[in-house]
Design a protein around this motif. Structure first.
Motif, PDB file in Angstrom:
ATOM      1  N   ILE A 168       0.860  -1.188   0.000  1.00  0.00           N
ATOM      2  CA  ILE A 168       0.000   0.000   0.000  1.00  0.00           C
ATOM      3  C   ILE A 168       0.897   1.238   0.000  1.00  0.00           C
ATOM      4  O   ILE A 168       1.718   1.406   0.899  1.00  0.00           O
ATOM      5  N   THR A 172      -1.666   6.889   0.713  1.00  0.00           N
ATOM      6  CA  THR A 172      -3.001   6.319   0.493  1.00  0.00           C
ATOM      7  C   THR A 172      -3.941   6.797   1.606  1.00  0.00           C
ATOM      8  O   THR A 172      -3.591   6.752   2.783  1.00  0.00           O
ATOM      9  N   ARG A 174      -7.791   6.565   3.340  1.00  0.00           N
ATOM     10  CA  ARG A 174      -9.060   5.832   3.458  1.00  0.00           C
ATOM     11  C   ARG A 174      -9.996   6.687   4.297  1.00  0.00           C
ATOM     12  O   ARG A 174      -9.562   7.305   5.269  1.00  0.00           O
ATOM     13  N   MET A 195      -7.958   7.542   7.580  1.00  0.00           N
ATOM     14  CA  MET A 195      -6.714   6.795   7.753  1.00  0.00           C
ATOM     15  C   MET A 195      -5.729   7.267   6.697  1.00  0.00           C
ATOM     16  O   MET A 195      -6.096   7.441   5.537  1.00  0.00           O
ATOM     17  N   VAL A 196      -4.499   7.473   7.111  1.00  0.00           N
ATOM     18  CA  VAL A 196      -3.460   7.936   6.189  1.00  0.00           C
ATOM     19  C   VAL A 196      -2.297   6.961   6.245  1.00  0.00           C
ATOM     20  O   VAL A 196      -1.744   6.719   7.327  1.00  0.00           O
ATOM     21  N   ARG A 197      -1.970   6.405   5.095  1.00  0.00           N
ATOM     22  CA  ARG A 197      -0.820   5.499   5.067  1.00  0.00           C
ATOM     23  C   ARG A 197       0.440   6.354   5.042  1.00  0.00           C
ATOM     24  O   ARG A 197       0.724   7.027   4.051  1.00  0.00           O
ATOM     25  N   VAL A 245      -4.432   7.605  12.201  1.00  0.00           N
ATOM     26  CA  VAL A 245      -5.879   7.384  12.138  1.00  0.00           C
ATOM     27  C   VAL A 245      -6.548   8.448  13.001  1.00  0.00           C
ATOM     28  O   VAL A 245      -6.147   8.659  14.140  1.00  0.00           O
TER      29      VAL A 245
END
Lengths: 280, 328
Positions: A168, A172, A174, A195-197, A245
């Motif tokens: 991922i 990214t 979400r 949510m942040v990668r 998050v």
């Protein structure tokens, strides 16, 4: 309010902090802070809020975190409004500070009037046994503080080990709006989660291949809009956990979409638009 | 994990089925007197022969403490006609030295290899007892970097547990013989098959050792028996590795933790069930929109009575799994 600087710990301090415990198969018998150990909060508070009075905020909002953290690099912290009816104060801003961390200010949350934001939760790194303070600035211009003591250690320098090769990419996003919990619950309140990668490098973690400290690179700002209306701004620091998050309660309107924009200290910008209704 | 509560010794809830012949039961009593620095009582260092030429010291099922000198991990000794291989060295130099003396009572053959199954302190802090004297340290290709990156954290954390003196004797020794995929070591009329596992499972540097003569597998912490499995790498990776691991031609396994050997591959069943339960539960709570804090106390509660140290490690496993699977 004074701008909060997310300073990275100077190199000299890294040695000490870098040696902090990562929690694994390692029960710590670390003694509780001795009575002689000075509470860092008064000095810290006057740095963050110079010449301001901090009042007790326990009748305005509450902070919660596990007394004993399971994973010092992923310590859940939540804040929620706790007002009696007819209390007209509205929170405009919350500063979340982890007293014992090298860069104590974990995040500053700016809440837009009318957003209906009544709760915010996230996950933080905790480097030592510490109080976590949340200081709210209300629309009356006053500052209100609440605190929670947490037993955890080593979270800032804990190596990012629990990574999976799931591919991922960094950046990214979400976004999820949770369905109303049950029929009969307040139709004017929903919860959403961003949510942040992102590795959110603290500057105190070592690269396992190069064996050099990875430069700090963390989420600097995150904004969430409902339709065209800004709800929440998060200014982050190195104490926010890897893969940040944020979950919050808000007042839904007729907007069909949410928009999220994120920027990190490396100058990267990421954004996304998400449907307002949860996928069936 | 950071906890005040200490369980220095827990008797196993059940006896393992006898695997192999317990031909030798050596107790090196009083060997450690004066070595475990706080506990002046002599500590027995027991070794069992579980198959011809394969010996095991079963560590306690406990958290590391001064009283147990971090003797909590299982240790393997494999004796060939030419040389000896040691698989993990325990969680303190005191354990490593007791191990070394015990080996000397089993065989006059020299220790040629010290194999570390992964980076955790309870498996490598005894290494110093074997340093020098021509011993070759062996590990997964990721192990040197892991030791370098995490070693200082481990030393600091264990200073609180074992004390300054014990920690002062620990040496972080990076392996010089690295395993990329598989390596065979010849001990004389006995070969060991070393396998490096990918992706991250228990850790990112998991290595197993198979005695091809007796079909005895020393699994390191890829296998837990009776002691709750502990996730420090990736739950998904671990579940991916298990079927491949099960394909190894072994007859029995010596787990990294758990005071008995188990039949192969059936010994994996409990662990796999636990890990799958954790996965299923976190997936369910994530799908239902539960917060991390709501989910953690409820994950894998059906497994609670099946494992020792469940309360000590399950919440951490649940936390790690939740943070991993919310990105699934």
């Amino acid at each position: 309010m004074r701008t909060i600087e997310h300073a990275v710990a100077p190199a000299g301090r890294r040695t000490i902090l870098g040696a902090a415990a990562v929690g694994f198969l390692m029960p710590s018998r670390r003694a509780a802070a001795s009575p002689n150990e000075q509470d860092p909060w008064p000095a810290l508070a006057s740095q963050i809020f110079p010449d301001r009075v901090l009042e007790d905020g326990s009748d305005l909002f509450a902070i919660d975190a596990p007394y004993r953290a399971e994973d010092a690099a992923v310590v859940p912290v939540s804040m929620r409004i706790a007002q009696v009816p007819h209390d007209t104060r509205e929170i405009r801003k919350i500063v979340l500070a982890i007293d014992a961390n090298p860069s104590p200010v974990a995040a500053t949350f700016t809440i837009e009037p009318g957003s209906g934001i009544d709760s915010i939760s996230t996950r933080v790194r905790v480097d030592d046994y510490t109080n976590i303070h949340a200081v709210a600035e209300a629309n009356d211009g006053r500052l209100y503080a609440v605190a929670r003591y947490v037993k955890a250690a080593g979270g800032c320098s804990a190596p990012a080990l629990k990574q999976t090769a799931d591919g991922i990419p960094v950046g990214t996003l979400r976004f999820r709006v949770f369905p109303a919990a049950e029929p009969g619950t307040d139709p004017n309140r929903r919860e959403a989660q961003v949510m942040v990668r992102h590795p959110n490098y603290s500057g105190m973690q070592m690269d396992q291949i190069s064996r050099l400290y990875i430069p700090a690179d963390f989420l600097e700002v995150l904004r969430v809009w409902q339709g065209d209306r800004l709800l929440l701004t998060v200014e982050g620091g190195i104490s926010i956990s890897e893969n940040p998050v944020f979950r919050f309660g808000f007042k839904p309107d007729a907007a069909k979409t949410f928009r999220v924009e994120v920027g990190d200290t490396g100058g990267n910008r990421y954004s996304g638009v998400f449907p307002a209704e949860p996928a069936a | 994990m950071f906890m005040i509560r200490l369980r220095t010794h827990l008797a196993p809830k059940r006896r393992g089925t006898a695997i192999g012949v317990v031909a030798v039961f050596i107790v090196v009593a009083a060997l450690l007197a004066g070595r475990f620095q706080v506990n002046a009582q002599p500590v027995a260092f027991a070794i069992q022969e579980i198959a011809n030429g394969d010996y095991v010291h079963f560590g306690q099922i406990a958290l590391s403490s001064v009283d147990n000198a971090a003797d909590i991990a299982n240790i393997g000794i494999v004796v060939g006609t030419d040389a000896v291989a040691i698989i993990d060295t325990g969680g303190s130099v005191a354990v490593g030295q007791a191990l070394r003396e015990a080996v000397g009572k089993i065989t006059g053959k020299p220790v040629r290899y010290v194999i570390n199954t992964h980076e955790h302190p309870d498996h490598i802090f005894g290494n110093a007892a074997f340093a020098g004297s021509g011993v070759i340290f062996v590990g997964h290709r990721n192990l040197p970097a892991s030791i370098e990156a995490h070693g200082p954290f481990y030393l600091r954390a264990f200073r609180d547990i074992l004390g300054d003196d014990a920690i002062a004797r620990v040496r972080l020794i990076a392996p010089t013989l690295l395993v990329d995929d598989t390596v065979k070591l010849d001990l004389g009329d006995r070969t060991l098959l070393l396998t490096a596992w990918y992706p991250s499972a228990h850790t990112d540097c998991d290595l197993t050792v198979l005695d091809e003569k007796t079909h005895t597998l020393f699994s390191g912490d890829l296998v837990f028996i009776d002691h709750i499995p502990v996730i420090d790498g990736s739950l998904k990776g671990w579940l991916d590795v298990l079927p491949k691991l099960a394909a190894l031609p072994a007859e029995r396994v010596v787990p990294g933790h758990g005071r008995r050997a188990g039949p192969w591959p059936q010994a994996l069943d409990d662990e796999q069930r636990y890990l799958r339960t954790v996965r299923a539960d976190v997936r369910g709570f994530i799908a239902a929109g539960k917060k991390l804090t709501e989910a953690v106390p409820r994950v894998a509660q059906s497994e609670r009575d099946r494992w020792m140290l469940f309360d000590e490690y399950n919440p951490r496993n649940a936390t790690a799994a939740f943070a991993e699977y919310e990105w699934e």
